[in-house]
Design a protein around this motif. Structure first.
Motif, PDB file in Angstrom:
ATOM      1  N   ARG A   1       1.876 -71.352  58.208  1.00  0.00           N
ATOM      2  CA  ARG A   1       2.065 -72.122  59.442  1.00  0.00           C
ATOM      3  C   ARG A   1       2.975 -73.291  59.102  1.00  0.00           C
ATOM      4  NH1 ARG A   1       0.304 -68.415  61.238  1.00  0.00           N
ATOM      5  NH2 ARG A   1      -1.274 -67.949  62.813  1.00  0.00           N
ATOM      6  N   ARG A   2       4.134 -73.295  59.745  1.00  0.00           N
ATOM      7  CA  ARG A   2       5.133 -74.309  59.448  1.00  0.00           C
ATOM      8  C   ARG A   2       5.317 -74.349  57.948  1.00  0.00           C
ATOM      9  NH1 ARG A   2       6.248 -78.016  63.823  1.00  0.00           N
ATOM     10  NH2 ARG A   2       6.559 -79.641  62.305  1.00  0.00           N
ATOM     11  N   ARG A   3       5.062 -75.454  57.245  1.00  0.00           N
ATOM     12  CA  ARG A   3       5.380 -75.482  55.808  1.00  0.00           C
ATOM     13  C   ARG A   3       4.153 -75.271  54.935  1.00  0.00           C
ATOM     14  NH1 ARG A   3       8.354 -80.326  53.959  1.00  0.00           N
ATOM     15  NH2 ARG A   3       6.566 -81.427  54.826  1.00  0.00           N
ATOM     16  N   ARG A   4       3.079 -74.788  55.561  1.00  0.00           N
ATOM     17  CA  ARG A   4       1.857 -74.684  54.739  1.00  0.00           C
ATOM     18  C   ARG A   4       1.360 -73.251  54.664  1.00  0.00           C
ATOM     19  NH1 ARG A   4      -2.061 -79.854  55.867  1.00  0.00           N
ATOM     20  NH2 ARG A   4      -0.815 -81.358  54.734  1.00  0.00           N
ATOM     21  N   TRP A   5       0.838 -72.901  53.447  1.00  0.00           N
ATOM     22  CA  TRP A   5       0.233 -71.578  53.257  1.00  0.00           C
ATOM     23  C   TRP A   5      -1.279 -71.719  53.275  1.00  0.00           C
ATOM     24  CZ3 TRP A   5       3.012 -67.092  52.780  1.00  0.00           C
ATOM     25  CH2 TRP A   5       4.392 -67.226  52.592  1.00  0.00           C
ATOM     26  N   TYR A   6      -1.963 -70.742  53.858  1.00  0.00           N
ATOM     27  CA  TYR A   6      -3.430 -70.710  53.886  1.00  0.00           C
ATOM     28  C   TYR A   6      -3.874 -69.331  53.410  1.00  0.00           C
ATOM     29  CZ  TYR A   6      -2.927 -74.677  57.099  1.00  0.00           C
ATOM     30  OH  TYR A   6      -2.603 -75.883  57.659  1.00  0.00           O
ATOM     31  N   LEU A   7      -4.769 -69.317  52.435  1.00  0.00           N
ATOM     32  CA  LEU A   7      -5.356 -68.044  51.966  1.00  0.00           C
ATOM     33  C   LEU A   7      -6.818 -68.030  52.399  1.00  0.00           C
ATOM     34  CD1 LEU A   7      -4.028 -67.853  48.277  1.00  0.00           C
ATOM     35  CD2 LEU A   7      -2.887 -67.197  50.398  1.00  0.00           C
ATOM     36  N   VAL A   8      -7.213 -66.992  53.131  1.00  0.00           N
ATOM     37  CA  VAL A   8      -8.597 -66.889  53.616  1.00  0.00           C
ATOM     38  C   VAL A   8      -9.340 -65.857  52.768  1.00  0.00           C
ATOM     39  CG1 VAL A   8     -10.095 -66.454  55.608  1.00  0.00           C
ATOM     40  CG2 VAL A   8      -7.801 -67.435  55.959  1.00  0.00           C
ATOM     41  N   PHE A   9     -10.398 -66.328  52.093  1.00  0.00           N
ATOM     42  CA  PHE A   9     -11.193 -65.460  51.219  1.00  0.00           C
ATOM     43  C   PHE A   9     -12.603 -65.327  51.776  1.00  0.00           C
ATOM     44  CE2 PHE A   9      -8.405 -65.390  47.511  1.00  0.00           C
ATOM     45  CZ  PHE A   9      -7.663 -66.556  47.640  1.00  0.00           C
ATOM     46  N   GLU A  10     -13.300 -64.298  51.298  1.00  0.00           N
ATOM     47  CA  GLU A  10     -14.722 -64.191  51.647  1.00  0.00           C
ATOM     48  C   GLU A  10     -15.471 -65.339  50.972  1.00  0.00           C
ATOM     49  OE1 GLU A  10     -16.755 -60.744  49.900  1.00  0.00           O
ATOM     50  OE2 GLU A  10     -14.995 -60.463  48.608  1.00  0.00           O
ATOM     51  N   PHE A  11     -16.527 -65.807  51.640  1.00  0.00           N
ATOM     52  CA  PHE A  11     -17.372 -66.836  51.041  1.00  0.00           C
ATOM     53  C   PHE A  11     -18.592 -66.139  50.435  1.00  0.00           C
ATOM     54  CE2 PHE A  11     -18.783 -71.037  50.238  1.00  0.00           C
ATOM     55  CZ  PHE A  11     -20.169 -70.952  50.255  1.00  0.00           C
ATOM     56  N   VAL A  12     -18.905 -66.493  49.207  1.00  0.00           N
ATOM     57  CA  VAL A  12     -20.044 -65.877  48.506  1.00  0.00           C
ATOM     58  C   VAL A  12     -21.064 -66.984  48.236  1.00  0.00           C
ATOM     59  CG1 VAL A  12     -20.719 -64.546  46.464  1.00  0.00           C
ATOM     60  CG2 VAL A  12     -18.454 -64.215  47.483  1.00  0.00           C
ATOM     61  N   GLU A  13     -22.318 -66.660  48.327  1.00  0.00           N
ATOM     62  CA  GLU A  13     -23.400 -67.651  48.412  1.00  0.00           C
ATOM     63  C   GLU A  13     -23.422 -68.705  47.319  1.00  0.00           C
ATOM     64  OE1 GLU A  13     -28.067 -67.018  49.225  1.00  0.00           O
ATOM     65  OE2 GLU A  13     -27.436 -66.743  47.132  1.00  0.00           O
ATOM     66  N   ARG A  14     -23.282 -68.276  46.054  1.00  0.00           N
ATOM     67  CA  ARG A  14     -23.480 -69.263  44.975  1.00  0.00           C
ATOM     68  C   ARG A  14     -22.646 -68.874  43.753  1.00  0.00           C
ATOM     69  NH1 ARG A  14     -27.647 -65.482  44.603  1.00  0.00           N
ATOM     70  NH2 ARG A  14     -28.310 -64.984  42.471  1.00  0.00           N
ATOM     71  N   THR A  15     -22.690 -69.727  42.743  1.00  0.00           N
ATOM     72  CA  THR A  15     -21.946 -69.441  41.510  1.00  0.00           C
ATOM     73  C   THR A  15     -22.923 -69.259  40.340  1.00  0.00           C
ATOM     74  OG1 THR A  15     -21.822 -71.719  40.750  1.00  0.00           O
ATOM     75  CG2 THR A  15     -20.106 -71.001  42.307  1.00  0.00           C
ATOM     76  N   LEU A  16     -22.415 -68.717  39.251  1.00  0.00           N
ATOM     77  CA  LEU A  16     -23.225 -68.591  38.028  1.00  0.00           C
ATOM     78  C   LEU A  16     -23.633 -69.975  37.542  1.00  0.00           C
ATOM     79  CD1 LEU A  16     -24.445 -67.002  35.687  1.00  0.00           C
ATOM     80  CD2 LEU A  16     -22.172 -66.975  34.601  1.00  0.00           C
ATOM     81  N   LEU A  17     -22.767 -70.974  37.759  1.00  0.00           N
ATOM     82  CA  LEU A  17     -23.128 -72.347  37.365  1.00  0.00           C
ATOM     83  C   LEU A  17     -24.366 -72.815  38.123  1.00  0.00           C
ATOM     84  CD1 LEU A  17     -22.404 -74.872  35.691  1.00  0.00           C
ATOM     85  CD2 LEU A  17     -21.008 -75.637  37.636  1.00  0.00           C
ATOM     86  N   ASP A  18     -24.421 -72.470  39.416  1.00  0.00           N
ATOM     87  CA  ASP A  18     -25.603 -72.821  40.217  1.00  0.00           C
ATOM     88  C   ASP A  18     -26.848 -72.154  39.615  1.00  0.00           C
ATOM     89  OD1 ASP A  18     -24.007 -74.205  42.064  1.00  0.00           O
ATOM     90  OD2 ASP A  18     -23.604 -72.392  43.188  1.00  0.00           O
ATOM     91  N   ASP A  19     -26.726 -70.872  39.269  1.00  0.00           N
ATOM     92  CA  ASP A  19     -27.881 -70.153  38.690  1.00  0.00           C
ATOM     93  C   ASP A  19     -28.315 -70.780  37.365  1.00  0.00           C
ATOM     94  OD1 ASP A  19     -27.854 -68.424  40.795  1.00  0.00           O
ATOM     95  OD2 ASP A  19     -27.854 -66.592  39.595  1.00  0.00           O
ATOM     96  N   LEU A  20     -27.332 -71.182  36.543  1.00  0.00           N
ATOM     97  CA  LEU A  20     -27.668 -71.771  35.233  1.00  0.00           C
ATOM     98  C   LEU A  20     -28.303 -73.146  35.404  1.00  0.00           C
ATOM     99  CD1 LEU A  20     -24.547 -70.663  33.151  1.00  0.00           C
ATOM    100  CD2 LEU A  20     -26.889 -69.774  33.004  1.00  0.00           C
ATOM    101  N   GLU A  21     -27.869 -73.849  36.453  1.00  0.00           N
ATOM    102  CA  GLU A  21     -28.494 -75.166  36.708  1.00  0.00           C
ATOM    103  C   GLU A  21     -29.932 -75.002  37.193  1.00  0.00           C
ATOM    104  OE1 GLU A  21     -24.396 -77.702  37.605  1.00  0.00           O
ATOM    105  OE2 GLU A  21     -25.577 -76.893  39.289  1.00  0.00           O
ATOM    106  N   GLN A  22     -30.195 -73.854  37.839  1.00  0.00           N
ATOM    107  CA  GLN A  22     -31.560 -73.575  38.319  1.00  0.00           C
ATOM    108  C   GLN A  22     -32.445 -72.999  37.210  1.00  0.00           C
ATOM    109  OE1 GLN A  22     -32.655 -74.277  41.514  1.00  0.00           O
ATOM    110  NE2 GLN A  22     -30.660 -75.272  41.678  1.00  0.00           N
ATOM    111  N   ASN A  23     -31.809 -72.523  36.146  1.00  0.00           N
ATOM    112  CA  ASN A  23     -32.549 -71.882  35.036  1.00  0.00           C
ATOM    113  C   ASN A  23     -32.093 -72.501  33.713  1.00  0.00           C
ATOM    114  OD1 ASN A  23     -33.870 -69.295  36.448  1.00  0.00           O
ATOM    115  ND2 ASN A  23     -31.798 -69.530  37.245  1.00  0.00           N
ATOM    116  N   GLN A  24     -32.535 -73.734  33.471  1.00  0.00           N
ATOM    117  CA  GLN A  24     -32.031 -74.517  32.323  1.00  0.00           C
ATOM    118  C   GLN A  24     -32.220 -73.799  30.976  1.00  0.00           C
ATOM    119  OE1 GLN A  24     -30.732 -77.825  32.551  1.00  0.00           O
ATOM    120  NE2 GLN A  24     -30.745 -77.655  34.786  1.00  0.00           N
TER     121      GLN A  24
END
Ligand code: TC0
Length: 323
Positions: A85-108
Motif C-alpha cells: 500500500r503506497r510505500r509500505r509492505w505488509y505480510l499477513v501470517f497466521e497467528f499461533v497461540e504461544r512460543t516454546l519460550l512461553d512453555d519453558l517459562e511455564q516449566n522452569q
C-alpha cells in the motif's frame, strides 16, 4: 523522524483488522497481533517501515516475500497475504497461540521427554524442509518456535533467513545472524562461509534447553559464548582457531584454554542417553561433522520405541484439526 499519520489506504487496509498490540513485544521487528473484524481470525501482520532509502526496504521485503513463498510446510508459520500500500509492505501470517519460550517459562525445570520429543520431531521436519529448499533460517531460538493449542509446532521469523548459494564454494554472508546463545562456533569466529550446519547447532542447543529448562550456553558476549562452548567440547577446530586469531574483533585476545572441561554427560547426568546422543550429533565443533536434520528424524530417540511411526498419525490429525 516521527511516523507520518496513516494514509487512507493504510487506514482502509487496517480497517479490516483490529490491532491487538505488538507480537512478542517486538522480538520479530514490527509484527502486530491483529483480529480480522469480520471473521474474528487472529493474524500476525509484519509491517515493513518505509524509509528514506525506499529501494533498500523494497529489496529486503521482496527477498523475504520470495523466500516465504517457497516455504509452505505444516511446521512453518503460513504467509496468508501480502499487501503493498503506497510505500509500505505488509505480510499477513497466521497467528499461533504461544512460543516454546512461553512453555519453558511455564516449566522452569524443563519439559518431559515425550513433550520434548514431539516438539523436536516437528522442529527437525521444519528445518529439514527449509534445508531441502536450500534455505537456512539463521536465527532458530525458543521465541521462533510457535506452538498451537493442539501442540503443532510452526517455526517462524525468517527475517534473517538466506538462500544457500548454489555454487559449490557456498555463500559468503557478512550480515547479521543468530541470537548469540544459539550461534555456532563458525559464526562466533566470523567465518563468512557458513551454511545449513548453523541451524543444526541451534537445534542441538534447543533440545537440551527443552529438557533442562535452562539455555545450554548463555554467553554474555561473543568471547564468553566461545568460552562456554570450549569448556564443554574442548578446542575450536584448527580452521576456527585461525579465523579467531585473524578476526580483528578478537585482536590481542587469547583463546580460552579447555582446562576445566565439563562434558555434556557430566553436566546432564539425568538426561536420556538417546537425547544426549542426538544433541551431541548436532553440537559437533566441525560443521562438516554435524548431523543433518533429515537423518535425525530416524535417530533412536524417535525409533527406539517406534515413536516416529505412532506420532506421525497423531500429528497429522492435529494438523488437520488446526486448519
Ligand atoms: O519474515 C518473517 C517475519 C515475521 C514472521 C512471523 C510470523 C508470525 C509470527 C507469529 C507469532 C505468533 N504468536 C505468538 C504468540 C505468543 C508470543 C509471545 N508470548 C508472550 C510472551 C507471552 C509471540 C508470538 N503467531 N505468529 C511471528 C513472526 C515470519 O514468520 C517471517
Amino acid at each position: 523522524m516521527t511516523e507520518p499519520p496513516c494514509t487512507f489506504n493504510e487506514v482502509r487496509l487496517m480497517e479490516r483488522y483490529e490491532s491487538l498490540g505488538l507480537v512478542g513485544e517486538g522480538s520479530y521487528g514490527t509484527v502486530l497481533k491483529c483480529r480480522h473484524r469480520d471473521s474474528g481470525r487472529l493474524v500476525a501482520i509484519k509491517k515493513f517501515m518505509d524509509s528514506d532509502d525506499d529501494a533498500t526496504v523494497k529489496k529486503i521485503a521482496l527477498r523475504e516475500i520470495k523466500l516465504l513463498r517457497q516455504l509452505r510446510h505444516d511446521n512453518l508459520v503460513n504467509l496468508l497475504e501480502v499487501w503493498k500500500r503506497r510505500r509500505r509492505w505488509y505480510l499477513v501470517f497466521e497467528f499461533v497461540e504461544r512460543t516454546l519460550l512461553d512453555d519453558l517459562e511455564q516449566n522452569q525445570g524443563g519439559l518431559d521427554l515425550n513433550t520434548g520429543r514431539r516438539y523436536l520431531y516437528q522442529i527437525l521436519r521444519a528445518v529439514a524442509f527449509c534445508h531441502q529448499q536450500n534455505i537456512i533460517h539463521r536465527d532458530i531460538k525458543p521465541e521462533n518456535i510457535l506452538i498451537s493449542q493442539r501442540g503443532v509446532v510452526k517455526m517462524c521469523d525468517f527475517g534473517f533467513a538466506r538462500t544457500v548459494a548454489a555454487s559449490s564454494d557456498g555463500g559468503v554472508y557478512t550480515d547479521y545472524v543468530a541470537t548469540r546463545w544459539y550461534r555456532a562456533p563458525e559464526l562466533l569466529v566470523g567465518d563468512s562461509k557458513y551454511g545449513k550446519p548453523v541451524d543444526v547447532w541451534a537445534v542441538g542447543c534447543l533440545l537440551l534447553e527443552m529438557l533442562t529448562g535452562q539455555p545450554l550456553f548463555p554467553g554474555d558476549s561473543d568471547l564468553d559464548q566461545i568460552y562456554h562452548i570450549v569448556r564443554c567440547f574442548g578446542n575450536l577446530t584448527a580452521h576456527h582457531q585461525e579465523l579467531f586469531h585473524r578476526n580483528p574483533v578478537f585482536s590481542g585476545v587469547r583463546l580460552p584454554e579447555h582446562s576445566a572441561r565439563v562434558r555434556l554427560e557430566q553436566r546432564f547426568p539425568s538426561i536420556a542417553p538417546a537425547a544426549l546422543d542426538l544433541a551431541q550429533s548436532c553440537l559437533q565443533m566441525d560443521p562438516e561433522r554435524r548431523a543433518q536434520c533429515s537423518e535425525l528424524q530416524e535417530h533412536p530417540l524417535f525409533t527406539q520405541d517406534s515413536f516416529h511411526i505412532r506420532y506421525l498419525d497423531e500429528l497429522n490429525a492435529k494438523i488437520q484439526k488446526d486448519h
